[in-house]
Design a protein around this motif. Sequence first.
Motif, short mmCIF file in Angstrom:
data_model
loop_
_atom_site.label_atom_id
_atom_site.label_comp_id
_atom_site.label_asym_id
_atom_site.label_seq_id
_atom_site.Cartn_x
_atom_site.Cartn_y
_atom_site.Cartn_z
N ARG A 241 0.81 -1.22 0.00
CA ARG A 241 0.00 0.00 0.00
C ARG A 241 0.84 1.27 0.00
NH1 ARG A 241 -2.48 -3.20 3.94
NH2 ARG A 241 -1.46 -1.95 5.56
N GLY A 242 2.12 1.13 0.31
CA GLY A 242 2.96 2.31 0.40
C GLY A 242 2.64 3.18 1.60
N GLU A 243 2.17 2.54 2.68
CA GLU A 243 1.79 3.28 3.88
C GLU A 243 2.71 2.92 5.04
OE1 GLU A 243 -2.23 2.24 4.62
OE2 GLU A 243 -3.03 3.22 2.83
N GLY A 244 3.17 3.91 5.76
CA GLY A 244 3.96 3.69 6.96
C GLY A 244 5.44 3.61 6.72
N LEU A 245 5.86 3.23 5.53
CA LEU A 245 7.28 3.17 5.22
C LEU A 245 7.76 4.53 4.72
CD1 LEU A 245 7.37 -0.26 3.33
CD2 LEU A 245 8.31 0.21 5.59
N TRP A 246 8.93 4.95 5.17
CA TRP A 246 9.50 6.20 4.71
C TRP A 246 11.02 6.11 4.80
CZ3 TRP A 246 11.97 9.49 8.41
CH2 TRP A 246 11.77 9.11 9.76
N VAL A 247 11.70 7.05 4.20
CA VAL A 247 13.15 7.02 4.13
C VAL A 247 13.72 8.20 4.91
CG1 VAL A 247 15.18 7.04 2.63
CG2 VAL A 247 13.10 5.87 1.89
N ALA A 248 14.63 7.88 5.83
CA ALA A 248 15.39 8.92 6.54
C ALA A 248 16.73 9.09 5.83
CB ALA A 248 15.58 8.52 8.00
N TYR A 249 17.31 10.28 5.97
CA TYR A 249 18.54 10.58 5.25
C TYR A 249 19.59 11.10 6.23
CZ TYR A 249 15.44 10.14 1.27
OH TYR A 249 14.54 9.67 0.36
N GLN A 250 20.70 10.35 6.35
CA GLN A 250 21.78 10.80 7.23
C GLN A 250 22.87 11.48 6.39
OE1 GLN A 250 23.94 7.84 9.58
NE2 GLN A 250 24.10 9.35 11.23
N PRO A 251 23.23 12.71 6.75
CA PRO A 251 24.24 13.43 5.96
C PRO A 251 25.59 12.72 5.97
CG PRO A 251 23.04 14.92 7.41
CD PRO A 251 22.66 13.53 7.83
N ILE A 252 26.25 12.77 4.84
CA ILE A 252 27.64 12.31 4.71
C ILE A 252 28.48 13.56 4.44
CG2 ILE A 252 29.26 10.90 3.38
CD1 ILE A 252 26.93 9.02 2.76
N VAL A 253 29.50 13.74 5.28
CA VAL A 253 30.23 15.01 5.33
C VAL A 253 31.63 14.85 4.72
CG1 VAL A 253 31.17 16.77 6.88
CG2 VAL A 253 28.94 15.72 7.36
N GLU A 254 32.06 15.86 3.97
CA GLU A 254 33.43 15.91 3.47
C GLU A 254 34.31 16.35 4.64
OE1 GLU A 254 36.06 18.14 2.54
OE2 GLU A 254 36.95 16.30 1.73
N MET A 255 35.23 15.46 5.06
CA MET A 255 35.91 15.65 6.34
C MET A 255 36.81 16.87 6.38
SD MET A 255 34.78 13.42 8.42
CE MET A 255 35.97 13.47 9.75
N VAL A 256 37.45 17.22 5.30
CA VAL A 256 38.39 18.35 5.32
C VAL A 256 37.64 19.67 5.40
CG1 VAL A 256 40.16 19.59 4.02
CG2 VAL A 256 40.19 17.07 4.11
N THR A 257 36.61 19.83 4.57
CA THR A 257 35.91 21.12 4.51
C THR A 257 34.69 21.16 5.44
OG1 THR A 257 34.44 20.38 2.74
CG2 THR A 257 36.58 21.31 2.10
N GLY A 258 34.20 20.00 5.83
CA GLY A 258 32.96 19.95 6.62
C GLY A 258 31.72 20.16 5.78
N GLY A 259 31.89 20.20 4.46
CA GLY A 259 30.75 20.40 3.58
C GLY A 259 29.90 19.16 3.41
N LEU A 260 28.68 19.38 2.95
CA LEU A 260 27.75 18.27 2.73
C LEU A 260 28.10 17.59 1.41
CD1 LEU A 260 25.13 16.79 3.59
CD2 LEU A 260 23.87 18.47 2.22
N ALA A 261 28.41 16.30 1.49
CA ALA A 261 28.78 15.55 0.28
C ALA A 261 27.62 14.73 -0.26
CB ALA A 261 29.96 14.63 0.59
N GLY A 262 26.76 14.27 0.63
CA GLY A 262 25.64 13.44 0.19
C GLY A 262 24.86 12.92 1.39
#
Length: 582
Positions: free
Chosen positions: A331-352
């Motif tokens: 039914r596509g009910e109740g399931l959802w996707v969470a997203y954990q940031p992956i960080v570029e370690m040198v700059t601290g920028g968001l990579a994905g």
Amino acid sequence: MQPDPNATALVEALSGSGAAGGLALETLRQILDAVPVRVAVLDRDRRHIYGNRPYLEMVDRSLDQLVGRTLGDLMGDKAMRNMAGHVKRALAGHIAESEGWVQQPNGEQRCIHRVYAPYRGADGAVVGYFVILQDVTDRRQSQDDLFRLAYYDPVTGLANRLMLLKHMADYCAEKEPFTLVIVDIDRFADIRTSLGQAFANELLGDLASRLGEQGGAFDLIARVSDHAFALLVAGPCDRPAVERALEELAAVVRSARSSSGAAVFMSASIGVATAEPSHERPEDVLRDAEIATGRSRELGGGRQSWFDPAMHAHVVEQIRLEHDLRGALSRGEGLWVAYQPIVEMVTGGLAGFEALVRWTHPERGNIPPGVFIPIAESTGLVVALGSWVLREACRQIADWQDKRAPGSAPLFMSVNLSARQLSDPGFVEVVREVLRETKVEPAWLKLELTESAVMDKAEQSIRLLQDLRTLGIKLSIDDFGTGYSSLSYLHKLPIDSLKVDRSFVSAMHHSEENRAIVRIIMDLARLLGFDVIAEGIETSADANLLRALACDYGQGYHFARPLPPADAEKLLGGELPWQAPW
């Protein structure tokens, strides 16, 4: 004693020697001689007065030699005594039947069906009896063959599941207590796949023979599934004695060999259940023993478990969750996707981001992934679930690329790939279709696979990964260092990244040896041309140490927990809460 006139007339008619003959009786006589059934007529004194041709051939006499003689005269007093009861019933006016194996003059055993019927005179009085003998050997052998097919295993010759249930039903009907043991061979499917069905059958045959040698401890041994045996113990449960027998069974399994003497290491998951008053049917006892066996398997195999009611409750709970998960997925009910940031370690920028599936149950609330993912894995639902997550994650990253900070590099989306998906021959086509449907650039997608999933069938995995790589997507080995990677295969894998497991990251501060493990993984990755992602970064100290080790990317609670889509989207503008002057 004077011959009965009716009997005399009958024999004369059937033999064609008397005036009472005629076309009808001649026809009857020919029919009796032609049928493959032996027919004889005897008087009340058990003397023969007629026999058809098959009967005469059986006793090796002519009709003249037969008439007036008893069966005892022909075949001995023992034969006469064996049939006395049936003859008595026939002379009393009843029909009697029997069936059994009879040794023929040539020594052959034949199964004969016998009918004894009263022969009545014109006034209705019983003046003798008929004997009708039919050779039913072929039918009996067919019945025996069908019985063996129905109740015995053709590979091992042991009783099968139906025969086991029949025995247990008999015990239950007699209120006889019993204990049931299930011996389930661990990894049998792998043995059969690797070495062939013939080799597997040889092992099963040898194991069945060895189990039979333990027969003194068991009342029945049965093969109840492709790789499981059941052993039945009648009487009150003597747990110490059963446990001693279980140790012997484990040793028997380890000793199994093929007919050529070849051996593989085998172990067994063993489950035990005792019949209780609460069991309404034999199937309930078998169910509990199999549940206990499943528990042994969950604990790693090669061990024994005794059933307790909590196991049943756990299985019922798993089945309910499986049902609800199937419904949520359809039914596509109740399931959802969470997203954990992956960080570029040198700059601290968001990579994905890493896409992580979540399930909000309508009645139970949030079900932890550690609960429902194993259910999906064991039932095969993980293939459909994984495809759903892949599609959702791709739709999300396609939308977010247009919302990221101006001038920033494209974000990538990591999606976990299960071992079941890896073995699905149609998976590459699924990925291709999702990329086409969501209009995602292949380079934006990174699939993460565990070491064990890849190395379990390394050559097959390499071919599939090469096909995926041809699509242009990126590939990563997840939880690196916790599995059993072979360096001879690692350099062959068409991957882009190694992800350092959180257990190594959390242990870095405990000793120099732990830091050295992380450093070696990173050096190995650079040598092979891979980048490195560290997961489970909990503190700034973790982040600083990994940065000093030149780790490429990181993720963990130090940066952010897995976020709902709306919260994750807020990071796209460039304002990142974890960034600070270094």
